[in-house]
Motif scaffolding. Structure first.
Motif, PDB file in Angstrom:
ATOM      1  N   HIS A   1     -36.362 -44.534  15.362  1.00 30.15           N
ATOM      2  CA  HIS A   1     -35.316 -45.557  15.434  1.00 30.15           C
ATOM      3  C   HIS A   1     -34.296 -45.381  14.324  1.00 30.15           C
ATOM      4  CE1 HIS A   1     -37.375 -47.784  18.564  1.00 30.15           C
ATOM      5  NE2 HIS A   1     -38.493 -47.615  17.886  1.00 30.15           N
TER       6      HIS A   1
ATOM      7  N   ASP B   1     -24.849 -61.879  16.866  1.00 29.26           N
ATOM      8  CA  ASP B   1     -25.138 -60.535  17.376  1.00 29.26           C
ATOM      9  C   ASP B   1     -26.386 -59.957  16.723  1.00 29.26           C
ATOM     10  OD1 ASP B   1     -24.766 -58.225  18.834  1.00 29.26           O
ATOM     11  OD2 ASP B   1     -23.450 -57.326  17.338  1.00 29.26           O
ATOM     12  N   LEU B   2     -26.506 -60.117  15.398  1.00 30.68           N
ATOM     13  CA  LEU B   2     -27.561 -59.410  14.684  1.00 30.68           C
ATOM     14  C   LEU B   2     -28.791 -60.250  14.398  1.00 30.68           C
ATOM     15  CD1 LEU B   2     -25.399 -57.311  12.218  1.00 30.68           C
ATOM     16  CD2 LEU B   2     -26.584 -56.546  14.276  1.00 30.68           C
TER      17      LEU B   2
ATOM     18  N   THR C   1     -29.919 -62.974  16.495  1.00 29.64           N
ATOM     19  CA  THR C   1     -30.545 -63.618  17.654  1.00 29.64           C
ATOM     20  C   THR C   1     -30.855 -62.551  18.705  1.00 29.64           C
ATOM     21  OG1 THR C   1     -28.605 -63.997  19.071  1.00 29.64           O
ATOM     22  CG2 THR C   1     -28.959 -65.552  17.257  1.00 29.64           C
ATOM     23  N   ASP C   2     -31.647 -62.940  19.681  1.00 31.92           N
ATOM     24  CA  ASP C   2     -31.904 -61.979  20.759  1.00 31.92           C
ATOM     25  C   ASP C   2     -31.104 -62.347  22.017  1.00 31.92           C
ATOM     26  OD1 ASP C   2     -33.285 -64.223  21.313  1.00 31.92           O
ATOM     27  OD2 ASP C   2     -35.263 -63.286  21.393  1.00 31.92           O
ATOM     28  N   HIS C   3     -30.030 -63.100  21.775  1.00 35.30           N
ATOM     29  CA  HIS C   3     -29.136 -63.411  22.895  1.00 35.30           C
ATOM     30  C   HIS C   3     -28.305 -62.176  23.230  1.00 35.30           C
ATOM     31  CE1 HIS C   3     -26.121 -65.542  25.338  1.00 35.30           C
ATOM     32  NE2 HIS C   3     -25.244 -64.769  24.713  1.00 35.30           N
ATOM     33  N   HIS C   4     -28.459 -61.655  24.421  1.00 33.45           N
ATOM     34  CA  HIS C   4     -27.673 -60.486  24.789  1.00 33.45           C
ATOM     35  C   HIS C   4     -27.062 -60.655  26.167  1.00 33.45           C
ATOM     36  CE1 HIS C   4     -28.716 -58.401  21.200  1.00 33.45           C
ATOM     37  NE2 HIS C   4     -30.008 -58.508  21.438  1.00 33.45           N
TER      38      HIS C   4
ATOM     39  N   SER D   1     -18.575 -61.778  24.636  1.00 32.43           N
ATOM     40  CA  SER D   1     -19.552 -60.705  24.620  1.00 32.43           C
ATOM     41  C   SER D   1     -19.774 -60.245  26.045  1.00 32.43           C
ATOM     42  CB  SER D   1     -20.880 -61.198  24.042  1.00 32.43           C
ATOM     43  OG  SER D   1     -21.880 -60.218  24.270  1.00 32.43           O
TER      44      SER D   1
ATOM     45  N   HIS E   1     -23.369 -56.712  25.261  1.00 32.69           N
ATOM     46  CA  HIS E   1     -23.706 -55.699  24.267  1.00 32.69           C
ATOM     47  C   HIS E   1     -22.905 -55.884  22.981  1.00 32.69           C
ATOM     48  CE1 HIS E   1     -26.185 -53.455  27.037  1.00 32.69           C
ATOM     49  NE2 HIS E   1     -25.237 -53.574  27.942  1.00 32.69           N
TER      50      HIS E   1
ATOM     51  N   ARG F   1     -26.092 -73.411  25.451  1.00 35.73           N
ATOM     52  CA  ARG F   1     -26.256 -72.077  24.847  1.00 35.73           C
ATOM     53  C   ARG F   1     -25.342 -71.928  23.644  1.00 35.73           C
ATOM     54  NH1 ARG F   1     -26.813 -70.227  29.711  1.00 35.73           N
ATOM     55  NH2 ARG F   1     -24.621 -69.687  30.008  1.00 35.73           N
TER      56      ARG F   1
ATOM     57  N   THR G   1     -26.335 -70.236  14.215  1.00 34.92           N
ATOM     58  CA  THR G   1     -27.064 -69.100  13.658  1.00 34.92           C
ATOM     59  C   THR G   1     -26.609 -68.742  12.251  1.00 34.92           C
ATOM     60  OG1 THR G   1     -27.285 -68.200  15.880  1.00 34.92           O
ATOM     61  CG2 THR G   1     -27.730 -66.714  14.041  1.00 34.92           C
TER      62      THR G   1
END
Lengths: 218, 218
Positions: A156, B129-130, B132-135, B153, B156, B203, B210
């Motif tokens: 990674h 972006d960095l 959270t795991d919201h994608h 967004s 990605h 959301r 965050t």
DNA sequence: CTGGATCCATGATGATACTG
DNA sequence: CAGTATCATCATGGATCCAG
């Protein structure tokens, strides 16, 4: 001499970061500490052109900012400077900066321009990481100009460390930094010795040339 | 006045990059152009504290370096400065720098410190972006202090643009930058109006806070 | 009014030499 | 080895002025 407290006074994370590391030479000091702890004179050697006055001032500022710490032991002359965890978190900043420089501000080595192996390796690793789809583990041991470097990836993240590997590496590369430039940019083996399992050596050869393909020579 | 040609003379991509963008104010000019083209006085406003002399010098240097271009049209008074593709490639550099600043060099807004919505939005988006795991995709329209911003967004990559959205957004946030700070750091809705489908608003509310969770206040 | 240029003051950096 | 001292230079800031 008082701390350089020049600020931007913006409510902005970027401006705040630049207040800590935006002075001339600061990020280059951090770049050279990313590969491991160094002494004052080690840094002087790598930061060709910095004056001792400026270096000691920068180290003091970075220490005040919690980015660098100085290890002094009683009865030992040397002072070892190393990054704190906050300093190590600057790795991605150096990484993206180098990646941009590689693509948009590259220049062939100039006459008399010092060539330090770890600066070359840092850029090579960054190019492999971002410009190839190789995401397997790798451990490469470089012995360049008599110094040891370990470049490794866990699949990674890549890192370059200025030390000999504790466990055996997949590939061992011996030679000079100058000869490594020739290998990377011209595929020339002259003055370079590469040892390892055939498959690992082949993968190394394929990947190490990546840097040459992303450079936009100026 | 000749071009500032101060160099490091290192064979190193990081040093080369810093020769182009390492001067005081340079990266902040680029930060403000990342959200879209601006005029000289627009930049003066956002770069609180820069002198016109320094700004025009930086713009000329960045133009010479191929990072910025000046759009001048005959018969139009204004000059619009915008990033070239090479300049836009500095986005990740600003991004990592801001992300580090957010975690390690944050400071609460000081009295009299200018508060620009886009600087706040840039940091908020970086944190989402960095950290959270919201994608998933998102389109948020901010109208702060009378100016429009679109944060979006594609699932990605996030971007912030200083303009009103051409197509409808998921959520529309209206208020002042000051009130947005209160929303982010205290969850307070005072002075902020949020419109959109209930799910999208929910959301948004979850994500916008965050930034407060990653800050390491100094 | 925008987009600068000019002048001067100050402070940061560089060159060189030297020291605990 | 790890810096400091001194002097010179250059970049930046502050204030003001000016042309289109």
């Amino acid at each position: 001499m008082t701390r350089n407290v020049r600020t931007y006074d913006h409510f902005c994370a970027v401006a705040r970061a630049l207040e800590q590391v935006g002075d001339r030479w600061s990020l280059l000091v951090i770049r050279d500490l990313l590969t491991g702890a160094k002494r004052f004179t080690d840094l002087m050697d790598r930061l060709g052109g910095i004056t001792p006055k400026t270096l000691s001032q920068r180290l003091r500022e970075l220490d005040d900012a919690g980015i660098v710490t100085a290890d002094r032991e009683p009865g030992r002359r040397e002072v070892w400077y190393r990054l704190t965890p906050a300093g190590a978190d600057l790795g991605p900043v150096i990484g993206t900066l180098g990646w941009w420089g590689l693509r948009h501000a590259w220049r062939w080595p100039q006459a008399g321009e010092p060539l330090h192996a770890e600066h070359l390796l840092g850029a090579a690793i960054q190019a492999i990481d971002l410009a190839t789809d190789h995401h397997g583990p790798a451990r490469w041991h470089f012995r360049l100009d008599g110094a040891d470097y370990l470049a490794e990836s866990d699949g990674h993240e890549w890192s370059v460390t200025a030390k000999a590997p504790s466990a055996p590496a997949d590939v061992t590369i011996t030679g000079t930094a100058q000869a490594l430039v020739a290998l990377i940019f011209a595929g020339s083996d002259l003055g370079i010795d590469i040892k390892g399992e055939p498959g690992a050596v082949e993968r190394f050869r394929q990947l190490i040339g990546t840097m040459a393909t992303v450079v936009h020579p100026a």
